[in-house]
Design an enzyme around this catalytic site. Structure first.
Site, PDB file in Angstrom:
ATOM      1  N   GLU A   9       0.881  -1.119   0.072  1.00  0.00           N
ATOM      2  CA  GLU A   9       0.141  -0.022  -0.010  1.00  0.00           C
ATOM      3  C   GLU A   9       0.894   1.317  -0.062  1.00  0.00           C
ATOM      4  OE1 GLU A   9      -2.165  -0.944   3.597  1.00  0.00           O
ATOM      5  OE2 GLU A   9      -3.248  -2.480   2.823  1.00  0.00           O
ATOM      6  N   GLU A  30      -4.964  -6.313   2.831  1.00  0.00           N
ATOM      7  CA  GLU A  30      -3.855  -7.056   3.131  1.00  0.00           C
ATOM      8  C   GLU A  30      -3.704  -8.521   2.610  1.00  0.00           C
ATOM      9  OE1 GLU A  30      -5.033  -4.744   5.018  1.00  0.00           O
ATOM     10  OE2 GLU A  30      -3.411  -3.346   5.466  1.00  0.00           O
ATOM     11  N   GLN A  78       2.167  -1.855   5.556  1.00  0.00           N
ATOM     12  CA  GLN A  78       2.451  -0.359   6.049  1.00  0.00           C
ATOM     13  C   GLN A  78       2.831  -0.353   7.271  1.00  0.00           C
ATOM     14  OE1 GLN A  78      -0.604   3.002   5.508  1.00  0.00           O
ATOM     15  NE2 GLN A  78       0.570   2.924   3.537  1.00  0.00           N
ATOM     16  N   PHE A  79       2.345  -0.935   8.410  1.00  0.00           N
ATOM     17  CA  PHE A  79       2.705  -1.076   9.780  1.00  0.00           C
ATOM     18  C   PHE A  79       2.450  -2.403   9.996  1.00  0.00           C
ATOM     19  CE2 PHE A  79       2.275   3.342   9.894  1.00  0.00           C
ATOM     20  CZ  PHE A  79       2.949   3.843  10.591  1.00  0.00           C
ATOM     21  N   PHE A  94      -0.739  -4.598  11.032  1.00  0.00           N
ATOM     22  CA  PHE A  94      -1.756  -4.945   9.845  1.00  0.00           C
ATOM     23  C   PHE A  94      -1.532  -6.320   9.466  1.00  0.00           C
ATOM     24  CE2 PHE A  94      -1.802  -0.277  10.211  1.00  0.00           C
ATOM     25  CZ  PHE A  94      -3.091  -0.183  10.244  1.00  0.00           C
ATOM     26  N   HIS A 150      -0.199   0.602  16.009  1.00  0.00           N
ATOM     27  CA  HIS A 150       0.984   0.889  15.051  1.00  0.00           C
ATOM     28  C   HIS A 150       2.255   0.743  15.830  1.00  0.00           C
ATOM     29  CE1 HIS A 150      -2.135   3.149  13.085  1.00  0.00           C
ATOM     30  NE2 HIS A 150      -1.351   3.058  11.832  1.00  0.00           N
TER      31      HIS A 150
END
Lengths: 434, 324
Positions: free
Chosen positions: B29, B60, B82-83, B86, B127
């Site tokens: 992403e 995802e 992205q983190f 996820f 996060h």
């Protein structure tokens, strides 16, 4: 479009369907003899859907079957012994006893991806196969099947949405067999036609009588050709019926008796036999010849399978990791130079074709919108420069909202008119799309 | 050569591997035009084009699923989460599809799943996670969690070239905080090998990722008190380098495990079992651990500071163990 079949092809379709069924019946006998380890998942009644769709593919194309798609495996070149030994958990089965049922595949020769029990997961995986095929210049199509139940999963949605944004060469056969274990399709999806799902992804779709193997083949062939030409994914809803319980242990008492009767009268093999006779494609002699061939073949296959021992226990710990046992090598059908700098280099900038306002005039061109997805040659080679700064401000002054048409209109269904189905969600008068 | 950050080292590894091998592609992403949430993939799209740097919808499961399909085609996809928090969204794809593929039907999955992990940056409960143990408990995967720029680059290259699925955790606290000069030539760091960062005689600290640096700082202070600490940096969590752990424990006879992951079910428990099975007679004290608390990662700075293990925790536990 019509795709005429030769006599040999017609007979081959019969061969695969009948073999699929004979194998199913053989497995039931083995199950009753306690030779099958674990559950047995019948394909009964769905042979035309599996065989007709897979038959539309080329050798280089990829499939990922689900548990009731043994017909697809046979078309792709697996032998009955492979399925027998999988169910019998034998050492010489394709997974050497590590997994059962139709959970096996072959990457290099037959291009078959093994399913897992979690439904819907093959949709993103086969999207990846298709995208990679495009990247490698293979001109392939990836096909997978999902049941009505799997259309309720997140993986189905994520995969199909991603396939649509990528315009991946994915043919997704939604095998609507009316039941997901004990749950009727109406409790899965509040839609009469599962093909309507395609609208939400802006992709083409069609509905076909899944018990008519010629119609299935024709529909699938059209979809495969369309995909191969780079027009994005196609969803085919095949309306059919699971004629047994979820697995052998399940007597399916939750299914109305009349529903079984309705579909039994539409048995795909009996119908096809009638079709072949009425169209003078075969005679009693050629039918007898094919049936004898199937009997003989299945007998030999079973003998082979029965001779295979159970796997040695120490196999349990082997093969968790690939430690040099496999080579990983892509089959390039285009020059690597094209995807290597400097040829691969691009201006890293989005082409924004739709400003999202109510006024459709703010859309520069629907073609650019289709290409604005980040993948594929179309995006890479699309002309740039139509970025936001050159374009008028989107209007948002309370104009009446108008719906934007999807990039691709649904294909016309092959079933223009079909009779009403009393149970389940079969095709009725308005199933054919105009 | 100027020193580079861990983030830059990771970027270099991806860049050089894509340059070397056109079967290496990236998917995730916001990795293309934007260059990634942390800019790890900045510049890749410009150089390698849309087909090799694929921006995806927020899906995802589709990212991992598509990467599996690509790897079946012989490509070597690098999927960015992205983190890393996820990763929970694609847990099924990773644990059921990816991890079991080679075992079940002999289909290798040569893909890398990478993403920023770890706390200390006030990222809050979604996060900051360290979800490595879900995957260390999944046979078929390899799990890497580097602590230095050199290792990050060398291990990521090894991961990309590996025929197995590799999870590559990038501690975001370290992204721009650790720097070092890297060799100009192509190098790799082997997967599955721990390294002794500091030699010592009195006790062994086994650790990894950001806590490796905290442990080294603690070791320096303890040295002033006359406690000579050996620090073992695991680098790879699966497969675990039992040999290096046992070798160190047999030398110092005392074992302290430090990790930023939460306590219950953290890798400390596994390492303690390894030490008991392989070096019980050599142990001169209890096996102790310094870890995060058993809670989600809290957001507000005083809460997160309380949650995370710190140097003082290591110092006090190490003193206790040294005095035993």
């Amino acid at each position: 479009m019509s795709y005429p079949l030769t006599r040999d092809q017609h007979l081959e379709l019969y061969y695969f369907m009948k073999l699929n069924r004979a194998l199913d019946e053989q497995l039931v006998r083995l199950f009753r003899q306690n030779v099958v380890v674990g559950g047995l998942y019948s394909n009964l009644g769905q042979e035309a859907t599996s065989v007709g769709t897979a038959y539309a593919l080329e050798k280089r194309d990829w499939i990922a079957p689900m548990i009731r798609n043994v017909g697809g495996l046979l078309v792709k070149g697996f032998k009955p012994r492979d399925i027998l030994m999988q169910y019998m958990a034998r050492k010489d089965s394709p997974t050497m006893g590590k997994d059962g049922t139709s959970h096996f595949g072959d990457l290099k020769v037959r291009h078959v991806v093994s399913p897992i029990s979690m439904l819907g997961d093959l949709v993103p995986v086969m999207t990846g196969v298709a995208i990679a095929g495009r990247y490698l210049g293979q001109n392939i199509v990836a096909m997978t099947w999902v049941g009505d139940g799997a259309t309720s999963t997140g993986a189905f949605h994520e995969g199909l949405n991603f396939a649509a944004t990528q315009r991946a060469a994915l043919v997704l056969v939604v095998e609507n067999n009316q039941w997901a274990y004990s749950t009727p399709v109406a409790k899965q999806v509040p839609l009469h036609n599962l093909a309507d799902r395609a609208k939400a992804y802006g992709i083409a779709s069609s509905i076909v009588d899944g018990n008519d193997v010629v119609a299935v083949y024709q529909t699938a062939k059209e979809a495969v050709d369309r995909c191969r030409a780079g027009n994005g994914p196609v969803l085919i809803e095949a309306k059919t019926m699971r004629m047994k319980g979820h697995a052998q242990h399940d007597p399916a008492e939750y299914v109305p008796k009349e529903m079984f009767e309705y579909w039994e009268a539409r048995d795909p093999i009996a119908r096809y036999e009638k079709y072949l006779t009425e169209n003078n494609i075969w005679d009693a002699k050629s039918k007898a010849g094919l049936d004898a061939r199937i009997d003989k073949e299945l007998k030999e296959e079973l003998e082979f399978a029965e001779k295979s021992p159970l796997p040695p226990p120490d196999l349990a710990e082997q093969g968790v990791y690939c430690e040099g046992c496999h080579t990983v090598e892509a089959e390039w059908k285009r020059s690597k130079k094209e995807v290597t700098p400097p040829q691969s280099s691009v201006k890293p900038e989005w082409e924004v074709a739709d400003f999202g306002g109510f006024d459709l005039a703010s859309t520069i061109s629907s073609k650019a919108a289709a290409a604005a997805g980040n993948g594929g040659k179309s995006a890479a080679s699309a002309p740039s420069g139509k970025s936001m700064r050159n374009s008028p401000e989107p209007k948002s002054n309370g104009q009446k909202a108008s719906l934007q048409k999807p990039n691709e209109r649904p294909e016309k269904s092959r079933i223009a008119e079909a009779e009403r189905v009393p149970f389940g969600r079969g095709p009725k008068g308005k199933a054919g799309r105009k | 050569m100027a020193p580079v950050t861990m983030l830059e080292a990771i970027r270099q590894a991806i860049f050089e591997e894509m340059e070397r091998d056109p079967s290496v592609v990236t998917i995730g992403e916001d990795i293309g035009v934007y260059g990634g949430a942390f800019k790890v993939t900045a510049g890749l799209l410009e150089r390698f084009g849309w087909e090799r740097v694929i921006d995806t919808p927020i899906s995802e499961t589709a990212i991992i699923g598509a990467a599996v399909g690509m790897s079946y085609q012989g490509l070597r996809p690098i999927a960015e989460l992205q983190f890393i928090d996820f990763i929970a969204c694609c847990f099924n794809q990773i644990t059921n599809f990816v991890a079991k593929s080679h075992y079940r039907w002999g289909a290798p999955v040569p893909m890398v799943m990478r993403g920023p992990s770890g706390g200390g940056v006030h990222g809050g409960p979604f996060h900051s996670a360290n979800p490595e143990m879900y995957f260390v408990h999944t046979p078929g995967l390899k799990v890497i969690y580097p602590s230095t720029a050199y290792d990050a680059k060398g291990l990521l290259k090894s991961a990309i070239r590996d025929n197995n699925p590799v999870l590559f955790f990038e501690h975001k606290f370290l992204y721009r905080r650790v720097k070092e000069e890297l060799p100009s030539d192509d190098y790799t760091v082997p997967i599955g090998k721990a390294i002794v960062r500091r030699e010592g005689r009195d006790l062994t600290i086994v650790t990894y990722a950001a806590m490796m640096h905290t442990s080294l700082e603690a070791a320096d202070e303890l040295a002033k008190e006359g406690i000579d600490v050996e620090v073992v940096d695991l680098r790879t969590l699966l497969p675990l380098d039992k040999e290096t752990i046992l070798h160190s424990v047999k030398k110092t006879n005392k074992l302290l495990i430090v990790h930023e992951d939460t306590r219950t079910g953290g890798i400390a428990g596994e390492i303690a079992a390894v030490a008991c099975e392989g070096a019980f007679e050599d142990l001169d004290g209890p096996i102790l651990r310094v870890t995060a608390k058993d809670s989600p990662v809290p957001f507000s700075p005083p809460l997160e500071e309380r949650f995370l293990p710190n140097k003082n925790d290591i110092l006090s536990t190490a003193r206790e163990l040294a005095a035993y």
